[in-house]
Design a protein around this motif. Structure first.
Motif, PDB file in Angstrom:
ATOM      1  N   UNK A 145      -9.255  -2.534   3.495  1.00 20.29           N
ATOM      2  CA  UNK A 145      -8.462  -3.450   4.314  1.00 20.29           C
ATOM      3  C   UNK A 145      -7.222  -2.779   4.888  1.00 20.29           C
ATOM      4  N   UNK A 146      -6.611  -1.897   4.080  1.00 21.40           N
ATOM      5  CA  UNK A 146      -5.400  -1.208   4.539  1.00 21.40           C
ATOM      6  C   UNK A 146      -5.722  -0.345   5.766  1.00 21.40           C
ATOM      7  N   UNK A 147      -6.855   0.350   5.717  1.00 23.14           N
ATOM      8  CA  UNK A 147      -7.270   1.165   6.875  1.00 23.14           C
ATOM      9  C   UNK A 147      -7.613   0.269   8.064  1.00 23.14           C
ATOM     10  N   UNK A 148      -8.274  -0.839   7.784  1.00 22.08           N
ATOM     11  CA  UNK A 148      -8.719  -1.740   8.852  1.00 22.08           C
ATOM     12  C   UNK A 148      -7.526  -2.352   9.591  1.00 22.08           C
ATOM     13  N   UNK A 149      -6.532  -2.806   8.840  1.00 20.40           N
ATOM     14  CA  UNK A 149      -5.406  -3.476   9.517  1.00 20.40           C
ATOM     15  C   UNK A 149      -4.240  -2.519   9.790  1.00 20.40           C
ATOM     16  N   UNK A 150      -4.286  -1.308   9.200  1.00 23.96           N
ATOM     17  CA  UNK A 150      -3.172  -0.375   9.368  1.00 23.96           C
ATOM     18  C   UNK A 150      -1.921  -0.921   8.704  1.00 23.96           C
ATOM     19  N   UNK A 151      -2.067  -1.375   7.454  1.00 25.67           N
ATOM     20  CA  UNK A 151      -0.943  -2.017   6.744  1.00 25.67           C
ATOM     21  C   UNK A 151       0.224  -1.056   6.575  1.00 25.67           C
ATOM     22  N   UNK A 152       1.414  -1.589   6.674  1.00 23.85           N
ATOM     23  CA  UNK A 152       2.643  -0.821   6.500  1.00 23.85           C
ATOM     24  C   UNK A 152       2.735  -0.312   5.049  1.00 23.85           C
ATOM     25  N   UNK A 153       3.154   0.961   4.873  1.00 22.14           N
ATOM     26  CA  UNK A 153       3.182   1.573   3.528  1.00 22.14           C
ATOM     27  C   UNK A 153       4.165   0.858   2.598  1.00 22.14           C
ATOM     28  N   UNK A 154       5.334   0.496   3.133  1.00 24.15           N
ATOM     29  CA  UNK A 154       6.308  -0.222   2.303  1.00 24.15           C
ATOM     30  C   UNK A 154       5.739  -1.589   1.896  1.00 24.15           C
ATOM     31  N   UNK A 155       5.039  -2.241   2.841  1.00 27.37           N
ATOM     32  CA  UNK A 155       4.435  -3.548   2.552  1.00 27.37           C
ATOM     33  C   UNK A 155       3.387  -3.424   1.448  1.00 27.37           C
ATOM     34  N   UNK A 156       2.686  -2.300   1.427  1.00 25.93           N
ATOM     35  CA  UNK A 156       1.647  -2.108   0.405  1.00 25.93           C
ATOM     36  C   UNK A 156       2.276  -2.035  -0.990  1.00 25.93           C
ATOM     37  N   UNK A 157       3.379  -1.289  -1.126  1.00 23.60           N
ATOM     38  CA  UNK A 157       4.065  -1.214  -2.435  1.00 23.60           C
ATOM     39  C   UNK A 157       4.578  -2.603  -2.817  1.00 23.60           C
ATOM     40  N   UNK A 158       5.196  -3.264  -1.827  1.00 26.65           N
ATOM     41  CA  UNK A 158       5.737  -4.608  -2.066  1.00 26.65           C
ATOM     42  C   UNK A 158       4.612  -5.561  -2.475  1.00 26.65           C
ATOM     43  N   UNK A 159       3.484  -5.444  -1.797  1.00 28.24           N
ATOM     44  CA  UNK A 159       2.350  -6.321  -2.085  1.00 28.24           C
ATOM     45  C   UNK A 159       1.854  -6.133  -3.518  1.00 28.24           C
TER      46      UNK A 159
END
Ligand SMILES: [Zn+2]
Length: 262
Positions: A145-159
């Motif tokens: 999903x991260x690759x698909x949506x291009x999620x923000x790296x900071x958002x990933x840690x926060x998530x």
């Protein structure tokens, strides 16, 4: 560093919830902590070690890699950082809601997820009671999903921090006044709401899949406000696993490879 931040946050939230459970418990636990905790925390320790040695930071690294290579929808459009983070958090949370639904509906995934559900009680340690293969699957699902949506790296840690904290909170055996619980549920998943998902009654297990915010269950019509029996009396776990002697550490590890329940 990213691992240290996540670990510190997870342990702190766990400590607070255990203390809260001690001060204001919601239910009398049917199985002694001395029996359940070594099993649940043992699984958590194995999962932590396995992730440390394998793909523990994969979600964060995937977000960094996607950004560097301009992969994923959000990396192709130019949004302000704050909006990027909010959208990333919401999409990842919705994705995890669907992973949870899938874990109940797809027999192969249910074999893994039943390890979490066969706990005969419900407290903060239930939040870390997962089969290692389910943890691995969850990481690969998130990375996709991260690759698909291009999620923000900071958002990933926060998530990761929010998801872990929310799961520890909503599995806790804590007592929250009914009026406050009702208000909290407009936005966040409370222990009384998620406990219904751990009921032995199938229609209740098939509800309240969300971990952090309640809107996904409301949107997808899987929200259930109250259990059939009271929060204090409702039976927890799975009908097919009622004997705590069957639920030892080794049996839980082997459970996905044996005949499925349900
Ligand atoms: Zn579940």
């Amino acid at each position: 560093m990213e691992t240290l931040i996540r670990l510190t946050a997870a342990l702190s939230i766990f400590g607070v919830m255990v203390f809260w459970e001690y001060l204001k418990p919601r239910r009398i636990l049917p199985v002694e902590r001395l029996v359940r905790w070594p099993i649940n925390l043992g699984l958590a320790a194995i999962n932590m070690l396995m992730m440390r040695l394998t793909v523990g930071s994969a979600a964060y690294l995937a977000a960094v890699d996607a950004e560097e290579n301009h992969w994923g929808i959000l990396n192709l459009i130019n949004l302000p950082d704050s909006l990027n983070i909010i959208i990333s958090l919401l999409i990842l949370d919705f994705a995890i809601y669907w992973q949870h639904v899938l874990s109940h509906k797809w027999p192969l995934l249910w074999r893994l997820h039943q390890v979490h559900h066969c706990d005969l009680a419900f407290d903060a340690t239930t939040a870390v009671r997962f089969h290692p293969l389910e943890i691995l699957f969850s990481m690969f699902y998130k990375v996709a999903f991260i690759y698909l949506i291009g999620a923000d790296a900071f958002a990933v840690i926060l998530f990761e921090i929010i998801l872990n904290g929310a799961a520890t909170f909503n599995h806790s055996n804590i007592s929250i006044p009914e009026s406050l619980d009702k208000k909290l549920r407009f936005l966040i998943v409370t222990p009384d709401m998620h406990r219904i998902h751990h009921s032995t009654i199938k229609t209740e297990t098939d509800s309240n899949y969300g971990f952090s915010i309640t809107c996904w269950d409301r949107l997808c019509s899987t929200y259930k406000a109250q259990p059939k029996y009271s929060q204090e009396q409702m039976p927890i776990g799975l009908d097919c696993y009622r004997d705590k002697k069957e639920l030892g550490f080794l049996n839980l590890c082997l459970m996905p490879f044996r005949a499925p329940s349900k």
